[in-house]
Design a protein around this motif. Structure first.
Motif, PDB file in Angstrom:
ATOM      1  N   UNK A 216       0.833  -1.218   0.000  1.00  0.00           N
ATOM      2  CA  UNK A 216       0.000   0.000   0.000  1.00  0.00           C
ATOM      3  C   UNK A 216       0.862   1.261   0.000  1.00  0.00           C
ATOM      4  N   UNK A 217       2.112   1.137   0.366  1.00  0.00           N
ATOM      5  CA  UNK A 217       2.980   2.311   0.353  1.00  0.00           C
ATOM      6  C   UNK A 217       3.451   2.663  -1.043  1.00  0.00           C
ATOM      7  N   UNK A 218       3.213   1.760  -2.011  1.00  0.00           N
ATOM      8  CA  UNK A 218       3.638   1.991  -3.389  1.00  0.00           C
ATOM      9  C   UNK A 218       2.469   2.464  -4.241  1.00  0.00           C
ATOM     10  N   UNK A 219       2.788   3.231  -5.257  1.00  0.00           N
ATOM     11  CA  UNK A 219       1.804   3.621  -6.268  1.00  0.00           C
ATOM     12  C   UNK A 219       2.014   2.695  -7.465  1.00  0.00           C
ATOM     13  N   UNK A 220       1.306   1.612  -7.491  1.00  0.00           N
ATOM     14  CA  UNK A 220       1.544   0.561  -8.484  1.00  0.00           C
ATOM     15  C   UNK A 220       0.758   0.818  -9.769  1.00  0.00           C
ATOM     16  N   UNK A 221       1.255   0.232 -10.850  1.00  0.00           N
ATOM     17  CA  UNK A 221       0.551   0.250 -12.132  1.00  0.00           C
ATOM     18  C   UNK A 221       0.224  -1.176 -12.534  1.00  0.00           C
ATOM     19  N   UNK A 222      -1.050  -1.463 -12.705  1.00  0.00           N
ATOM     20  CA  UNK A 222      -1.498  -2.778 -13.142  1.00  0.00           C
ATOM     21  C   UNK A 222      -1.822  -2.714 -14.631  1.00  0.00           C
ATOM     22  N   UNK A 223      -1.189  -3.583 -15.415  1.00  0.00           N
ATOM     23  CA  UNK A 223      -1.431  -3.629 -16.861  1.00  0.00           C
ATOM     24  C   UNK A 223      -2.097  -4.959 -17.188  1.00  0.00           C
ATOM     25  N   UNK A 224      -3.332  -4.880 -17.668  1.00  0.00           N
ATOM     26  CA  UNK A 224      -4.099  -6.069 -18.018  1.00  0.00           C
ATOM     27  C   UNK A 224      -3.892  -6.394 -19.494  1.00  0.00           C
ATOM     28  N   UNK A 225      -3.409  -7.599 -19.788  1.00  0.00           N
ATOM     29  CA  UNK A 225      -3.294  -8.086 -21.165  1.00  0.00           C
ATOM     30  C   UNK A 225      -4.382  -9.144 -21.348  1.00  0.00           C
ATOM     31  N   UNK A 227      -7.284 -11.316 -23.818  1.00  0.00           N
ATOM     32  CA  UNK A 227      -7.618 -11.803 -25.152  1.00  0.00           C
ATOM     33  C   UNK A 227      -7.898 -13.284 -25.108  1.00  0.00           C
ATOM     34  N   UNK A 228      -8.352 -13.853 -26.208  1.00  0.00           N
ATOM     35  CA  UNK A 228      -8.657 -15.285 -26.250  1.00  0.00           C
ATOM     36  C   UNK A 228      -7.394 -16.127 -26.292  1.00  0.00           C
ATOM     37  N   UNK A 229      -7.566 -17.432 -26.199  1.00  0.00           N
ATOM     38  CA  UNK A 229      -6.450 -18.357 -26.333  1.00  0.00           C
ATOM     39  C   UNK A 229      -5.762 -18.159 -27.676  1.00  0.00           C
ATOM     40  N   UNK A 230      -4.432 -18.265 -27.686  1.00  0.00           N
ATOM     41  CA  UNK A 230      -3.637 -18.117 -28.904  1.00  0.00           C
ATOM     42  C   UNK A 230      -3.735 -16.703 -29.479  1.00  0.00           C
ATOM     43  N   UNK A 231      -3.635 -15.706 -28.598  1.00  0.00           N
ATOM     44  CA  UNK A 231      -3.652 -14.308 -29.046  1.00  0.00           C
ATOM     45  C   UNK A 231      -2.321 -13.611 -28.795  1.00  0.00           C
ATOM     46  N   UNK A 232      -1.343 -14.307 -28.197  1.00  0.00           N
ATOM     47  CA  UNK A 232      -0.046 -13.698 -27.928  1.00  0.00           C
ATOM     48  C   UNK A 232      -0.062 -12.692 -26.802  1.00  0.00           C
ATOM     49  N   UNK A 233      -1.046 -12.782 -25.915  1.00  0.00           N
ATOM     50  CA  UNK A 233      -1.212 -11.749 -24.887  1.00  0.00           C
ATOM     51  C   UNK A 233      -0.119 -11.742 -23.828  1.00  0.00           C
ATOM     52  N   UNK A 234       0.635 -12.862 -23.700  1.00  0.00           N
ATOM     53  CA  UNK A 234       1.684 -12.917 -22.683  1.00  0.00           C
ATOM     54  C   UNK A 234       3.017 -12.380 -23.199  1.00  0.00           C
ATOM     55  N   UNK A 342      -0.893  -8.476 -15.780  1.00  0.00           N
ATOM     56  CA  UNK A 342      -1.874  -9.528 -15.548  1.00  0.00           C
ATOM     57  C   UNK A 342      -2.388 -10.022 -16.891  1.00  0.00           C
ATOM     58  N   UNK A 343      -2.183 -11.297 -17.179  1.00  0.00           N
ATOM     59  CA  UNK A 343      -2.528 -11.853 -18.485  1.00  0.00           C
ATOM     60  C   UNK A 343      -3.672 -12.843 -18.345  1.00  0.00           C
ATOM     61  N   UNK A 344      -4.686 -12.716 -19.196  1.00  0.00           N
ATOM     62  CA  UNK A 344      -5.798 -13.649 -19.113  1.00  0.00           C
ATOM     63  C   UNK A 344      -6.955 -13.267 -19.996  1.00  0.00           C
ATOM     64  N   UNK A 345      -8.143 -13.591 -19.543  1.00  0.00           N
ATOM     65  CA  UNK A 345      -9.350 -13.405 -20.336  1.00  0.00           C
ATOM     66  C   UNK A 345      -9.997 -12.047 -20.072  1.00  0.00           C
ATOM     67  N   UNK A 346     -10.826 -11.649 -21.019  1.00  0.00           N
ATOM     68  CA  UNK A 346     -11.566 -10.393 -20.919  1.00  0.00           C
ATOM     69  C   UNK A 346     -12.502 -10.374 -19.719  1.00  0.00           C
ATOM     70  N   UNK A 347     -12.863 -11.532 -19.219  1.00  0.00           N
ATOM     71  CA  UNK A 347     -13.891 -11.643 -18.182  1.00  0.00           C
ATOM     72  C   UNK A 347     -13.527 -10.966 -16.864  1.00  0.00           C
ATOM     73  N   UNK A 363      -4.775   1.263 -13.350  1.00  0.00           N
ATOM     74  CA  UNK A 363      -5.025   0.061 -14.151  1.00  0.00           C
ATOM     75  C   UNK A 363      -5.117   0.432 -15.620  1.00  0.00           C
ATOM     76  N   UNK A 364      -4.316  -0.233 -16.451  1.00  0.00           N
ATOM     77  CA  UNK A 364      -4.306  -0.029 -17.911  1.00  0.00           C
ATOM     78  C   UNK A 364      -4.704  -1.343 -18.574  1.00  0.00           C
ATOM     79  N   UNK A 365      -5.611  -1.293 -19.546  1.00  0.00           N
ATOM     80  CA  UNK A 365      -6.095  -2.492 -20.222  1.00  0.00           C
ATOM     81  C   UNK A 365      -5.581  -2.517 -21.663  1.00  0.00           C
ATOM     82  N   UNK A 366      -4.957  -3.636 -22.042  1.00  0.00           N
ATOM     83  CA  UNK A 366      -4.510  -3.858 -23.413  1.00  0.00           C
ATOM     84  C   UNK A 366      -5.202  -5.109 -23.943  1.00  0.00           C
ATOM     85  N   UNK A 367      -5.874  -4.985 -25.081  1.00  0.00           N
ATOM     86  CA  UNK A 367      -6.651  -6.090 -25.632  1.00  0.00           C
ATOM     87  C   UNK A 367      -5.973  -6.671 -26.866  1.00  0.00           C
ATOM     88  N   UNK A 368      -6.118  -8.003 -27.023  1.00  0.00           N
ATOM     89  CA  UNK A 368      -5.471  -8.739 -28.110  1.00  0.00           C
ATOM     90  C   UNK A 368      -6.516  -9.585 -28.833  1.00  0.00           C
TER      91      UNK A 368
END
Length: 769
Positions: A216-225, A227-234, A342-347, A363-368
């Motif tokens: 909590x002492x840090x100002x973190x940045x969460x980046x969400x990657x 997309x569906x399976x086989x989208x290269x999101x990682x 954070x890599x995973x599904x749109x859900x 929080x920043x969202x990147x879609x694939x």
């Protein structure tokens, strides 16, 4: 909430308040209180209100689990009885009114049981219960109550009356803490009320971020990657990790952690070159350089205590998984990473954004998009297994079906078939997948384990069925499950490694994926699943910290088993809408199996109970109990002694004898069982789980689990024996019923009803991951 029949509720409440429903009599059949050996926690010594000698009694009645004396007898897991498929808001409010007016006012036995379970004097508890009932009935009558009827509806539909009782108990504890102040210091103490206040404080989990003050002492940045399976999101996340001075990758499987570990050390992450990377999983650690900066681990082993530049958490949608989701939740909330990918599904986008906002993070969202197309075939295979082609993966959900289909496909097509299912050791599963990718096998028969952790050169996914046995009933696969498994098609030409995460560098020569079913009757459901909207994950799974369990245990009677402590914590847990509480990662059957093992400290008992043992494998649970008994006596657990006693040494020798015979066909002709049956394979899998359990415990209880190196060597021998048994199963001479039916009826599939052309498979099967 507007109710369809408010007058009916008001009439019911007025009638109950006008009677003597809220009066209580002392129980005539209640068991007498017995002195307890209860030891208050250290912080209780400074509180004059803490009960110094609480009443004990027979625990186990609170949540309807049988308990007699000191012998804990768990019931088998069953579906909730009387749980309706739907209930209106008015109906659930009437249920609440009925429960408050009877179980908390007139039902002396219920009040007596609750008092005994919590170790509180009956008369004081009964007085509080009557006041709680009156206050809430009047509030409901005046429409000024604080009950969440939406939560009550969901709970009642899910768990029936038992869930309603748990929610009301939690409401009682919070009501007592909020409306019943403790007496002044110079007044007579109220032990019962003090205990309720302590229970409410310990189970208040509305602000989980406060458990990680350094994060909590840090100002973190969460980046969400996402997309569906086989989208290269990682790919982008791994490249960012490769460029960081310090960082960590966390995956759901140790195979994925091992793959990322290898790729970093071999310089196969983009064009970033080689980086020294350490490996840390529950049962294996490879520290190449303590100051290397990078590490790869399973999510449960994420280094929450280290300050890192970059973190990568894979399969973030598992944050909502009831079994393992708490590890993802802890990593998201507690990691000290400047940037967390954070890599995973749109859900999970909305959920993660809300959690980030609640924690004060960005929080920043990147879609694939999918890198290769996925199409549903125009038709099924019409139950004709001869239509299986090279590059196909046949997905089924029964161990017996997996081997039956393997045999039949080999006979009907002449193709070589590999197998992969959750019961196989990960190392063996990886070897089977690698052989399939390299062309040593033509077809893969697998369970839904193929949906995660294995990147395979699959051209076409063929679902044998879209239903599976969940341990209680035959259920249809969820739409996300179908889509995740189907998404494994179209990865042909990815790369030779079967376990690498999605990677944009690895999509050269990729072809379109195709998905179909074995039976035409499943095609409509498959088509609907592929185009179905995303099912949102609305809550992250949250497990209370160990201090909560310890504190609650100290408040309860000393005879309360750990499984009951877990259940009471779950019943009382108070979370925000973003989180769903789970009491413990350990099933009650495991904690109950260890209840008789003494002496063990609380930390030792919880460590043993939370070990990664398969509760559905009696041999693995038996191994855990045997390990715990030796550990409690202060004896070192020696692998050779255990292997001889458990029969592992003899089992390995039998497999080696069969493998060294001149000809497998010759051995099968004279002694079919010597080659190895499915039973032999199951036995070896249980031994492998037991050895993996030993390795896990050796890192946490090293004083007793001292034979680490020998355990790893023995596990390698078991993996070799499993490989030999898998090969030997192809030559087994035993005539299966499925083969006889296929010979008589070419349209018959293993697991189908006997003699029916294209019949649906039998649905009650062993569930495989």
């Amino acid at each position: 909430m507007n109710l369809s029949h408010p007058s009916r509720v008001q009439v019911q409440v007025k009638r109950l308040l006008s009677t003597s429903a809220c009066s209580l009599r002392p129980p005539t059949t209640a068991s007498p209180s017995r002195p307890s050996t209860f030891t208050p926690p250290a912080w209780a010594s400074s509180s004059p209100y803490y009960p110094g000698s609480p009443s004990s009694g027979n625990v186990g009645q609170l949540l309807k689990r049988p308990f007699k004396g000191n012998k804990w007898k768990p019931r088998a897991t069953q579906p909730a009885r009387g749980a309706p498929s739907s209930i209106s808001a008015a109906q659930v409010q009437l249920k609440l009114v009925e429960h408050l007016s009877t179980r908390w006012a007139r039902d002396d036995r219920n009040v007596s049981r609750l008092a005994h379970d919590l170790g509180i004097d009956f008369h004081r508890f009964a007085k509080l219960a009557a006041q709680f009932s009156r206050d809430n009935l009047r509030a409901i009558e005046n429409r000024k109550h604080s009950w969440d009827l939406d939560a009550l509806q969901v709970a009642y539909v899910t768990g029936g009356q038992a869930s309603l009782e748990q929610l009301v108990l939690a409401g009682f504890v919070r009501w007592a803490a909020a409306t019943q102040p403790l007496p002044p210091i110079d007044a007579e103490p109220d032990p019962a009320l003090a205990k309720l206040h302590h229970l409410a404080r310990l189970t208040d989990l509305r602000f989980p971020g406060e458990d990680y003050p350094l994060a909590r002492q840090q100002r973190r940045t969460l980046i969400l990657h996402v997309g569906p399976t086989n989208s290269g999101k990682t790919h982008a996340a791994l490249v960012a990790l490769a460029r960081a001075r310090t960082g960590c990758y966390a995956g759901p499987l140790r195979l994925l952690a091992h793959e990322v570990f290898s790729r970093f050390n071999e310089g196969k992450i983009g064009d970033e070159g080689k980086r020294v990377c350490n490996l840390v999983t529950g049962e294996e650690q490879k520290i190449l350089d303590p100051f290397g900066g990078l590490s790869s681990c399973t999510v449960e082993m994420f280094p929450l205590g280290q300050q890192l530049d970059v973190g990568v958490i894979d399969e973030i949608q598992m944050i909502g998984d009831s079994q393992r989701g708490t590890a993802w939740t802890n990593a998201v909330i507690g990691s000290q990473c400047t940037t967390l990918h954070l890599c995973g599904e749109e859900s999970v986008v909305d959920l993660v954004q809300n959690i980030a906002r609640d924690l004060g993070d960005t929080c920043i969202v990147k879609r694939y998009s999918r890198l290769s197309p996925l199409a549903v075939a125009p038709e099924s295979l019409h139950s004709d297994l001869s239509k299986i082609k090279r590059g196909d993966c046949l997905v089924t959900f029964s161990r017996n079906n997996i081997f039956a289909f393997k045999r039949v496909v080999e006979e009907k097509t002449g193709l070589r078939v590999a197998v992969a299912y959750g019961g196989l050791p990960p190392e063996v599963r990886e070897e089977q997948a690698r052989a399939f990718n390299e062309g040593q096998y033509d077809v893969l028969v697998a369970s839904d384990a193929v949906g995660m952790g294995l990147n395979l050169k699959i051209k076409r996914i063929v679902f044998e069925t879209l239903h599976k046995w969940d341990g209680k009933a035959e259920v249809t696969l969820s739409m996300p499950q179908i889509k995740q498994i189907a998404g494994r098609a179209g990865r042909y030409g990815v790369h030779s490694s079967p376990t690498a995460p999605d990677d944009a560098d690895a999509v050269l020569n990729t072809t379109a994926g195709v998905v179909t079913t074995l039976d035409e009757s499943d095609m409509d459901l498959l088509r609907a699943a592929i185009i179905s909207p995303i099912v949102q994950v609305t809550q992250a799974v949250l497990q209370p910290p160990r201090t909560t369990f310890r504190g609650v245990q100290q408040l309860l009677p000393s005879t309360t088993p750990l499984s009951k402590v877990n259940e009471i914590v779950l019943a009382l847990a108070h979370t925000s809408p973003l989180y769903s509480p789970v009491a413990s990662v350990a099933p009650a059957s495991v904690t109950d199996a260890l209840e008789h093992v003494r002496p063990l400290s609380f930390a030792e008992r919880t460590t043993l109970s939370s070990s990664p043992v398969n509760a559905r494998d009696p041999k693995a649970v038996g191994a855990l109990v045997g390990f715990a008994e030796l550990f409690s006596k202060g004896e070192p657990i020696i692998i050779d002694d255990w292997a001889a006693q458990a029969g592992l040494t003899r089992a390995l020798q039998k497999v080696e004898d069969a493998a060294s015979a001149p000809s497998l066909d010759e051995v099968a002709a004279t002694a079919p069982k010597a080659v190895g049956t499915v039973g032999t394979l199951q036995n070896l899998e249980s031994f492998h789980r037991s050895l993996t359990l030993y390795l896990w415990l050796s890192y946490r209880l090293p004083v007793g689990f001292v034979d680490h190196a020998n355990a790893r060597t023995m596990r390698k021998k078991v993996e070799r024996a499993i490989d030999l048994t898998l090969a030997g199963l192809r030559f087994e001479r035993k005539e299966r019923k499925s083969k006889q039916l296929l010979n008589a009826n070419p349209g018959y599939a293993p697991g189908s009803d006997a003699g029916s052309q294209g019949a649906k498979p039998v649905r009650k099967r062993q569930n495989l991951r």
